[in-house]
Enzyme design. Sequence first.
Site, PDB file in Angstrom:
ATOM      1  N   HIS A   4      24.768  18.582  52.022  1.00  0.00           N
ATOM      2  CA  HIS A   4      25.314  17.261  52.366  1.00  0.00           C
ATOM      3  C   HIS A   4      24.532  16.659  53.539  1.00  0.00           C
ATOM      4  O   HIS A   4      24.191  15.468  53.528  1.00  0.00           O
ATOM      5  CB  HIS A   4      26.793  17.370  52.758  1.00  0.00           C
ATOM      6  N   LYS A  27      40.161  17.658  41.978  1.00  0.00           N
ATOM      7  CA  LYS A  27      40.039  18.902  42.762  1.00  0.00           C
ATOM      8  C   LYS A  27      41.166  19.000  43.766  1.00  0.00           C
ATOM      9  O   LYS A  27      41.597  17.992  44.318  1.00  0.00           O
ATOM     10  CB  LYS A  27      38.722  18.905  43.560  1.00  0.00           C
ATOM     11  N   ARG A  34      21.221  17.486  42.669  1.00  0.00           N
ATOM     12  CA  ARG A  34      20.556  18.800  42.686  1.00  0.00           C
ATOM     13  C   ARG A  34      19.940  19.097  41.331  1.00  0.00           C
ATOM     14  O   ARG A  34      19.062  19.934  41.212  1.00  0.00           O
ATOM     15  CB  ARG A  34      21.561  19.903  43.035  1.00  0.00           C
ATOM     16  N   SER A  61      29.623  23.154  47.594  1.00  0.00           N
ATOM     17  CA  SER A  61      30.849  23.529  48.315  1.00  0.00           C
ATOM     18  C   SER A  61      31.645  24.571  47.539  1.00  0.00           C
ATOM     19  O   SER A  61      32.196  25.516  48.113  1.00  0.00           O
ATOM     20  CB  SER A  61      31.719  22.292  48.546  1.00  0.00           C
TER      21      SER A  61
HETATM   22  O1  PNS Z   1      32.223  15.541  46.423  1.00  0.00           O
HETATM   23  P1  PNS Z   1      32.831  15.002  45.159  1.00  0.00           P
HETATM   24  O2  PNS Z   1      34.183  15.633  44.907  1.00  0.00           O
HETATM   25  O3  PNS Z   1      31.915  15.107  43.975  1.00  0.00           O
HETATM   26  O4  PNS Z   1      33.047  13.434  45.401  1.00  0.00           O
HETATM   27  C1  PNS Z   1      33.729  12.631  44.463  1.00  0.00           C
HETATM   28  C2  PNS Z   1      34.349  11.430  45.190  1.00  0.00           C
HETATM   29  C3  PNS Z   1      35.312  11.934  46.254  1.00  0.00           C
HETATM   30  C4  PNS Z   1      33.241  10.635  45.835  1.00  0.00           C
HETATM   31  C5  PNS Z   1      35.109  10.561  44.149  1.00  0.00           C
HETATM   32  O5  PNS Z   1      36.110  11.331  43.546  1.00  0.00           O
HETATM   33  C6  PNS Z   1      35.707   9.292  44.782  1.00  0.00           C
HETATM   34  O6  PNS Z   1      35.006   8.327  44.945  1.00  0.00           O
HETATM   35  N1  PNS Z   1      37.003   9.364  45.173  1.00  0.00           N
HETATM   36  C7  PNS Z   1      37.697   8.252  45.800  1.00  0.00           C
HETATM   37  C8  PNS Z   1      38.665   7.565  44.802  1.00  0.00           C
HETATM   38  C9  PNS Z   1      37.883   6.727  43.809  1.00  0.00           C
HETATM   39  O7  PNS Z   1      37.281   5.723  44.138  1.00  0.00           O
HETATM   40  N2  PNS Z   1      37.884   7.185  42.541  1.00  0.00           N
HETATM   41  C10 PNS Z   1      37.152   6.532  41.475  1.00  0.00           C
HETATM   42  C11 PNS Z   1      35.717   7.029  41.493  1.00  0.00           C
HETATM   43  S1  PNS Z   1      34.731   6.279  40.210  1.00  0.00           S
END
Ligand code: PNS
Length: 179
Positions: free
Chosen positions: A17, A41, A90, A127
């Site tokens: 990150h 998650k 990645r 993670s």
């Molecule tokens: O590290 P991650 O879990 O891959 O990140 C995913 C994340 C947290 C960026 C995504 O789930 C997100 O944007 N969550 C906020 C809520 C939202 O906007 N959801 C719609 C995403 S298209």
Amino acid sequence: MTIAVCPGSFDPFTLGHLDVVRRARRLVGEVVVGVARNSAKSTLLTLDERLALARDAVADLDGVRVEPVPGLLVDFCRDVGATVVVKGLRGGADYDAEVPMALMNRHLADVETVFVVGDGALAHVASSLVKDVARYGGQIDDLVPRGVGDAVRAALARRADAPTAPLPPSTDRRPEEPR
Ligand code: PNS
């Protein structure tokens, strides 16, 4: 000045990150690391822990700050004045997971997503794997910023202490066997 958001669950924040945040900062004037919730998650670390660890990790980077994302990422981008989301790739699996989110964010609010390819030496750092290695007593301190390893181990110990739901009554049959 272009402002970018680097979003993620950061459960926990890793050196991968940090590498992506540094690369994003080279492209734009300000980077906001958005600590968000991924409804797919459940997290090991609390939001406050994830925020604190991310803040410690970027403390010496100019033009980078860390904020919680309370709802939709596109609303957060609007609130902080960001026009672009930067995420790291990645490999192909990341691409497959990220493209639908990028398209959804563009659909919702015309927010563009830029993908950066992270340091190949960190391509195995995720993670989820970091937590799994720590869970079974493996060494993770060379995969995460200082302080993160201790926080992960403490959270795992806390969870091990927590009462667990009772297991369902056992049967001697395998589920697919007929009665
Ligand atoms: O590290 P991650 O879990 O891959 O990140 C995913 C994340 C947290 C960026 C995504 O789930 C997100 O944007 N969550 C906020 C809520 C939202 O906007 N959801 C719609 C995403 S298209």
